[in-house]
Design a protein around this motif. Structure first.
Motif, short mmCIF file in Angstrom:
data_model
loop_
_atom_site.label_atom_id
_atom_site.label_comp_id
_atom_site.label_asym_id
_atom_site.label_seq_id
_atom_site.Cartn_x
_atom_site.Cartn_y
_atom_site.Cartn_z
N GLY A 9 30.28 -37.84 -61.26
CA GLY A 9 30.62 -36.78 -62.19
C GLY A 9 31.88 -37.11 -62.97
O GLY A 9 32.56 -38.10 -62.70
N GLY A 10 32.20 -36.27 -63.93
CA GLY A 10 33.40 -36.48 -64.73
C GLY A 10 33.40 -35.67 -65.99
O GLY A 10 32.58 -34.75 -66.16
N LEU A 11 34.32 -36.01 -66.87
CA LEU A 11 34.46 -35.34 -68.16
C LEU A 11 33.79 -36.20 -69.23
O LEU A 11 34.08 -37.40 -69.35
CB LEU A 11 35.93 -35.14 -68.48
CG LEU A 11 36.27 -34.59 -69.86
CD1 LEU A 11 35.71 -33.19 -70.04
CD2 LEU A 11 37.79 -34.61 -70.06
N VAL A 12 32.93 -35.59 -70.01
CA VAL A 12 32.22 -36.32 -71.05
C VAL A 12 32.07 -35.43 -72.27
O VAL A 12 32.02 -34.19 -72.15
CB VAL A 12 30.83 -36.78 -70.53
CG1 VAL A 12 29.95 -35.59 -70.19
CG2 VAL A 12 30.15 -37.73 -71.49
N GLN A 13 32.04 -36.03 -73.42
CA GLN A 13 31.84 -35.26 -74.65
C GLN A 13 30.38 -34.87 -74.80
O GLN A 13 29.47 -35.53 -74.26
CB GLN A 13 32.28 -36.08 -75.85
CG GLN A 13 33.78 -36.26 -75.97
CD GLN A 13 34.18 -36.93 -77.27
OE1 GLN A 13 33.43 -37.72 -77.83
NE2 GLN A 13 35.38 -36.64 -77.75
N GLY A 16 27.07 -37.05 -74.61
CA GLY A 16 27.32 -38.19 -73.76
C GLY A 16 26.39 -38.26 -72.56
O GLY A 16 25.51 -37.41 -72.38
N SER A 17 26.62 -39.27 -71.73
CA SER A 17 25.76 -39.53 -70.58
C SER A 17 26.59 -39.75 -69.32
O SER A 17 27.74 -40.19 -69.38
CB SER A 17 24.91 -40.78 -70.83
OG SER A 17 24.08 -40.63 -71.94
N LEU A 18 25.96 -39.46 -68.21
CA LEU A 18 26.52 -39.76 -66.90
C LEU A 18 25.38 -40.17 -65.98
O LEU A 18 24.23 -39.77 -66.19
CB LEU A 18 27.25 -38.55 -66.30
CG LEU A 18 28.60 -38.15 -66.89
CD1 LEU A 18 29.04 -36.82 -66.30
CD2 LEU A 18 29.64 -39.21 -66.65
N ARG A 19 25.72 -40.91 -64.95
CA ARG A 19 24.76 -41.24 -63.91
C ARG A 19 25.33 -40.77 -62.58
O ARG A 19 26.34 -41.30 -62.11
CB ARG A 19 24.48 -42.73 -63.86
CG ARG A 19 23.33 -43.10 -62.92
CD ARG A 19 23.26 -44.59 -62.69
NE ARG A 19 22.01 -45.02 -62.08
CZ ARG A 19 21.88 -46.11 -61.34
NH1 ARG A 19 22.93 -46.89 -61.14
NH2 ARG A 19 20.70 -46.43 -60.84
N THR A 91 27.94 -27.83 -68.23
CA THR A 91 29.10 -27.98 -67.36
C THR A 91 28.84 -27.21 -66.06
O THR A 91 28.52 -26.02 -66.08
CB THR A 91 30.36 -27.43 -68.04
OG1 THR A 91 30.68 -28.27 -69.16
CG2 THR A 91 31.53 -27.37 -67.09
N ALA A 92 28.98 -27.91 -64.95
CA ALA A 92 28.65 -27.31 -63.66
C ALA A 92 29.00 -28.28 -62.55
O ALA A 92 29.29 -29.45 -62.80
CB ALA A 92 27.15 -26.98 -63.59
N GLY A 119 28.82 -31.72 -53.74
CA GLY A 119 28.80 -31.52 -55.18
C GLY A 119 29.74 -32.44 -55.93
O GLY A 119 30.73 -32.94 -55.38
N THR A 120 29.42 -32.66 -57.19
CA THR A 120 30.29 -33.43 -58.08
C THR A 120 30.40 -32.68 -59.40
O THR A 120 29.39 -32.18 -59.92
CB THR A 120 29.76 -34.86 -58.28
OG1 THR A 120 30.69 -35.62 -59.04
CG2 THR A 120 28.40 -34.89 -58.97
N GLN A 121 31.59 -32.58 -59.92
CA GLN A 121 31.84 -31.79 -61.12
C GLN A 121 31.45 -32.58 -62.37
O GLN A 121 31.87 -33.72 -62.56
CB GLN A 121 33.31 -31.40 -61.22
CG GLN A 121 33.70 -30.64 -62.47
CD GLN A 121 33.13 -29.23 -62.51
OE1 GLN A 121 33.18 -28.51 -61.51
NE2 GLN A 121 32.57 -28.85 -63.64
#
Length: 126
Positions: A9-13, A16-19, A91-92, A119-121
Motif C-alpha cells: 500500500g501507499g500514497l498514489v495519485q 496511478g497503480s499499486l500492487r 482510498t481505504a 490491512g494495508t493503507q
C-alpha cells in the motif's frame, strides 16, 4: 500460527497503480480461497476481488472490473492484487482474507472467511 500479511500500500495519485501482496503462513494455502476487501473511513468493509482455491476462478466487484487483477502464487503462498487507474474514492485500508470452504458467488460475504490480515493503507490523491 496463522498469518496473513499485506504489503504494497501507499500514497498514489489518481490514475496511478499499486500492487498489493498478501503473504500467508500457518495453513495450507492451496486449500483456501483468497479474497481482498477494503474499508474506507466511516464505511463498511466491501469485497473487491477473490480467487478460488480449486480452479483459480476469479471474482470482482463490478466497479473494479478491468482495473483490478487478482492472482496467486501457490509456490510462494502469496496472493496479489494489481490495482490500476485508482480513484480518490478508493482510498481505504485493503485487507486480504482466506476462506477454506468453497464460496463461489458468495465471495464477497466477509463472514465466510476464516483468517484476516491486518490491512494495508491505500491513499489516492486527486
Amino acid at each position: 500460527e496463522v498469518q496473513l500479511v499485506e504489503s504494497g500500500g501507499g500514497l498514489v495519485q489518481a490514475g496511478g497503480s499499486l500492487r498489493l501482496s498478501c503473504a500467508a503462513s500457518g495453513f495450507t494455502f492451496d486449500d483456501y480461497a483468497i479474497g481482498w476487501f477494503r474499508q474506507a473511513p466511516g464505511k463498511g468493509r466491501e469485497g473487491v476481488a477473490c480467487i478460488g482455491s480449486s480452479d483459480g476462478s476469479t471474482y470482482y466487484r463490478d466497479s473494479v472490473k478491468g482495473r483490478f487483477t487478482i492472482s496467486s502464487d501457490n509456490a510462494k503462498n502469496t496472493a496479489y492484487l494489481q490495482i490500476d487507474s485508482l480513484k480518490p474514492e478508493e482510498t481505504a485500508v485493503y485487507y486480504c482474507a482466506a476462506a477454506q470452504n468453497s464460496i463461489g458467488n458468495r465471495w464477497y460475504w466477509s463472514r465466510l472467511y476464516d483468517y484476516w490480515g491486518q490491512g494495508t493503507q491505500v491513499t489516492v490523491s486527486s
